[in-house]
Design a protein around this motif. Structure first.
Motif, PDB file in Angstrom:
ATOM      1  N   SER A 128      54.524  20.852 -16.944  1.00 47.70           N
ATOM      2  CA  SER A 128      54.086  21.971 -18.097  1.00 47.70           C
ATOM      3  C   SER A 128      53.361  21.229 -19.134  1.00 47.70           C
ATOM      4  CB  SER A 128      55.015  22.901 -18.371  1.00 47.70           C
ATOM      5  OG  SER A 128      55.925  22.271 -19.163  1.00 47.70           O
TER       6      SER A 128
ATOM      7  N   GLY B 231      45.659  33.793 -18.089  1.00 44.77           N
ATOM      8  CA  GLY B 231      46.626  32.739 -17.576  1.00 44.77           C
ATOM      9  C   GLY B 231      46.945  32.752 -16.099  1.00 44.77           C
TER      10      GLY B 231
ATOM     11  N   ILE C  37      46.793  31.352 -13.118  1.00 45.59           N
ATOM     12  CA  ILE C  37      46.558  29.955 -12.831  1.00 45.59           C
ATOM     13  C   ILE C  37      47.411  29.715 -11.498  1.00 45.59           C
ATOM     14  CG2 ILE C  37      45.486  29.027 -14.651  1.00 45.59           C
ATOM     15  CD1 ILE C  37      48.810  27.655 -14.508  1.00 45.59           C
TER      16      ILE C  37
ATOM     17  N   ASN D  38      42.420  30.610 -18.917  1.00 44.61           N
ATOM     18  CA  ASN D  38      43.272  30.082 -20.003  1.00 44.61           C
ATOM     19  C   ASN D  38      43.958  31.415 -20.764  1.00 44.61           C
ATOM     20  OD1 ASN D  38      44.829  28.234 -21.289  1.00 44.61           O
ATOM     21  ND2 ASN D  38      43.477  28.668 -23.000  1.00 44.61           N
TER      22      ASN D  38
ATOM     23  N   TYR E 293      48.479  21.318 -21.987  1.00 45.58           N
ATOM     24  CA  TYR E 293      49.438  22.391 -21.613  1.00 45.58           C
ATOM     25  C   TYR E 293      48.841  22.786 -20.229  1.00 45.58           C
ATOM     26  CZ  TYR E 293      52.231  26.480 -21.894  1.00 45.58           C
ATOM     27  OH  TYR E 293      53.362  27.418 -21.443  1.00 45.58           O
ATOM     28  N   SER E 294      49.777  22.782 -19.145  1.00 46.66           N
ATOM     29  CA  SER E 294      49.339  23.168 -18.073  1.00 46.66           C
ATOM     30  C   SER E 294      48.486  24.390 -17.539  1.00 46.66           C
ATOM     31  CB  SER E 294      50.203  22.827 -16.688  1.00 46.66           C
ATOM     32  OG  SER E 294      50.362  21.385 -16.758  1.00 46.66           O
ATOM     33  N   ARG E 295      49.010  25.473 -18.370  1.00 55.26           N
ATOM     34  CA  ARG E 295      48.153  26.566 -18.148  1.00 55.26           C
ATOM     35  C   ARG E 295      46.607  26.384 -18.270  1.00 55.26           C
ATOM     36  NH1 ARG E 295      47.420  29.684 -22.254  1.00 55.26           N
ATOM     37  NH2 ARG E 295      49.668  29.848 -22.941  1.00 55.26           N
ATOM     38  N   THR E 296      46.275  25.597 -19.263  1.00 54.50           N
ATOM     39  CA  THR E 296      44.814  25.139 -19.635  1.00 54.50           C
ATOM     40  C   THR E 296      44.236  24.098 -18.848  1.00 54.50           C
ATOM     41  OG1 THR E 296      45.714  25.443 -21.904  1.00 54.50           O
ATOM     42  CG2 THR E 296      43.403  24.924 -21.739  1.00 54.50           C
TER      43      THR E 296
END
Ligand SMILES: *Cc1c(COP(=O)(O)O)cnc(C)c1O
Length: 379
Positions: A29, A227, A229, A224, A44-47
């Protein structure tokens, strides 16, 4: 680079740490920073996530775009596109479109003040009469589901350009192997990667591809900020799926043609919907914008009997009765009782979804086995 090379190498580089030929599944994450803001491109892994990033580059490459975005589902990708709009904006959309897209437009975004016009687009010139000062987007799905109508993407792009509108094309059924909407003038290509891009019925995912940097920036912001993703494991699976897209599609098309021809000669069958037939009303457009005609076929039986259609799909053994499409295995569906059951009978029949309509996603098994299965089920 040619398409069949792009599916394997497009946008890819070998792993910097150990030279891994396939991008590792970065199941993380977050990423260590040496000092606040001191990171290696990932925070950060959402981005951002390296596995997703490799997949997004592959999406961009196979669709001849510059920027790819991966989402948790096809609908999440569509959701991001409509979030480019504001209350009061209007969208002109294909009328016989994927049911979930119709539901998202009418049950979610109409509540936020976006207005949708659903129209038949086989004659693209019809679009123009719905354009007004509030129109922002034309939404096209071609071939359509389940009637296999074909919409002229180039003609839609000319109208979009003239009126400064965005043109988005759902390319799920055709895939970039058959048709490349950005080259035909579209601004956004969308996929349910759940289907042919993943290709193995083991993941749910969505994709967008664009050429324009400013448009890409807006979409990355929404990706992003909202979210929706997809995870690194799913990114890996779809990246692996794309590497065989061209060989799978070639076989889907070969098998699709043979199955369509078999069905059209069958005495119990009234009509077969497949854009490869010269008698298909949009065959010329299909021929000009698609490389081949795909493995999606719909048909109706003589007498249009609901119970008989149910019996046929129940009797199929190799064709699995299931929703979805585009996997290596053949699937069959009965829209009137499955995907389109929620639409009132007279409403669905207006677009051709009659009681005996059966939709096939022809897989890549041996076509003789597929035809034998259809023969016994129709028998
Ligand atoms: C399946 C599908 C979608 C929705 O995609 P999901 O991945 O199921 O969210 C959108 N458009 C078409 C044409 C589809 O077949």
């Amino acid at each position: 680079m040619k398409f069949n090379t792009k599916t394997i190498h497009g946008g890819q580089e070998h792993d910097k740490a150990y030279g891994a030929v396939m991008p590792p599944i970065y199941q993380t994450s977050t990423y260590a920073q040496s000092t606040p803001g001191g990171h290696k491109g990932y925070e950060y892994s959402r981005t951002h996530n390296p596995t997703r990033h490799a997949l997004e580059n592959a999406f961009a490459s196979i669709e001849n775009g510059k920027f790819g975005l991966a989402f948790g589902s096809g609908l999440a990708a569509i959701d991001a596109v409509i979030k480019l709009l504001k209350p009061g904006d209007e969208v002109i959309s294909t009328n016989d479109l994927y049911g979930g897209t119709y539901r998202l437009f009418t049950k979610v975004f109409e509540n936020f003040g976006v207005k949708f016009h659903f129209i038949g687009m086989q004659e693209a010139s019809k679009i123009e009469q719905y354009v007004n000062a509030n129109t922002k987007l034309i939404w096209v799905e071609t071939p359509t589901n389940p009637m296999m109508n074909i919409i002229d993407i180039k003609a839609c792009a000319a109208i979009a350009k003239k009126h400064h509108l965005l043109l988005a094309v759902d390319n799920t059924f055709a895939t970039p192997y058959l048709q490349q909407p950005l080259d035909l003038g579209a601004d956004i290509v969308m996929h349910s990667a759940t289907k042919y891009l993943g290709g193995h019925s083991d993941v749910v995912m969505g994709a967008l591809v664009v050429k324009d940097a400013a448009l890409a920036e807006k979409l990355y912001f929404i990706q992003n900020a909202s979210g929706a993703i997809c995870g690194p494991q799913d990114s890996f699976l779809v990246l692996r799926g794309i590497k065989t897209l061209h060989v799978r599609m070639q076989r889907h098309c070969e098998n699709g043609k043979k199955v369509a021809e078999y069905l059209s000669a069958h005495p119990k069958i009234e009509k077969v919907y497949w854009p490869g037939f010269e008698s298909h009303p949009n065959h010329e457009v299909a021929k000009s914008q698609m490389k081949d005609f795909g493995g999606m076929i719909s048909f109706v039986t003589k007498g249009n009997n609901f119970e008989e259609a149910i019996k046929i799909v129940e009797k199929l053994k190799l064709f699995t009765l299931a929703e979805s499409l585009g996997g290596v295995e053949s699937l069959a569906g009965h829209p009137a009782s499955m995907t389109h059951a929620s639409i009132p009978k007279d409403e669905r029949e207006k677009t051709g979804v009659v009681d005996s309509l059966i939709r096939l996603s022809v897989g890549i098994e041996d076509v003789e086995d597929l035809i034998a299965d259809l023969k016994q089920a129709l028998g």
